[in-house]
Every structure is written in C-alpha cells, then in structure tokens.
Motif scaffolding. Sequence first.
Motif, mmCIF file in Angstrom:
data_model
loop_
_atom_site.group_PDB
_atom_site.id
_atom_site.type_symbol
_atom_site.label_atom_id
_atom_site.label_comp_id
_atom_site.label_asym_id
_atom_site.label_seq_id
_atom_site.Cartn_x
_atom_site.Cartn_y
_atom_site.Cartn_z
ATOM 1 N N SER A 196 0.085 -2.394 -6.340
ATOM 2 C CA SER A 196 1.504 -2.695 -6.147
ATOM 3 C C SER A 196 2.167 -2.825 -7.513
ATOM 4 O O SER A 196 1.494 -2.888 -8.546
ATOM 5 N N GLU A 197 3.472 -2.888 -7.515
ATOM 6 C CA GLU A 197 4.209 -3.001 -8.775
ATOM 7 C C GLU A 197 3.849 -4.264 -9.547
ATOM 8 O O GLU A 197 3.913 -4.287 -10.771
ATOM 9 N N ASP A 198 3.469 -5.336 -8.831
ATOM 10 C CA ASP A 198 3.112 -6.582 -9.515
ATOM 11 C C ASP A 198 1.633 -6.640 -9.919
ATOM 12 O O ASP A 198 1.164 -7.660 -10.412
#
Length: 162
Positions: free
Chosen positions: A65-67
């Motif tokens: 994921s982006e995080d």
Amino acid sequence: MTSPITKVIQLAFIVNNLEAGIEHYRQIFGLTTWEVYTIAPPSLKNLRYHGMPGEFSMRQAIALSEDGMQYELIEPLTGPSIYHDFLKLHGEDLHHIACEYTGNFDEAISHFSQIGIVPIMQGNWGEIRFAYMNTEKKIGTCIEIWDIPNDYELPLPEKIIR
C-alpha cells in the motif's frame, strides 16, 4: 517481560484461487500491482509443521500500500500446512499478521516459547527464515516473524499482475 514485537508490517490472507483473490482484494484495498511467486522445494527448505519435518508449497501474491503495509495472499498447493488447516476451519480469510521485532529471530522465538507460544510452522525460503507462532487462540490470528539478511534481494516474481 517485554514483548519483542514492535509493529505490524503485513496482513496475510488465505485464498482458494490466487487470481480471484487478487481481484477481490484489489477492489477492497485498491492495490493495483501484485507480484506473484510459487514457493516450493528446493528453495523452500528446513520445513517444520507442528514440530515435525514437513513439506508444503504455495502460490503467493504480494502488494504494497502507499503507506508501506504489505498485503499477502496465499493459495496453498501441497501440504499438509497451516494454510490447508486454516482453509478447512475458516475458509478464505485473514490468516496472519507479520511483525517486526527487536533483537534477533532466535530471541523472538525464545521470548514466545517462554510464554507458551511455539512455532506451528517454520522453515526457510532461500535465505529468509520464517516462523508462524501459535497465537490464534490468544489474539485471534497467527503471528509470523521473518529473518531476512540485510543484503538479501528477493528473487524476481514469476509474474506481475496490474
């Protein structure tokens, strides 16, 4: 006694079909790029299943994921394995969380063993050591820990699904 666990770094789900699972979780989490691997002997070695020598294989898809949270889908192939056990008992669902920990891999396993939590499946994938700790009855899911050498690079995926 302080826990060696510092943070959750992966959510892992067991699926019956990897490609269908990718489409399902793509819709839920918005993850667009999945790297697919078949993990089997001989690169999967030193396997233990409930404390006894084991042999199993699986297909795996990984997305970030982006995080930075890693999402893993596992389609069991050969067994027995805790993946097969889970599918029989629960069907497709969240199977485990992987966690970072302080100290080294052996110290983390020792910590868990001292509080009655033992590995239910473990082994090596190439140079990576892994262990699934028997925490399902205590926290509702299994904890996985890894030991990845600092200079280790994952093999290239067999395919990338976008």
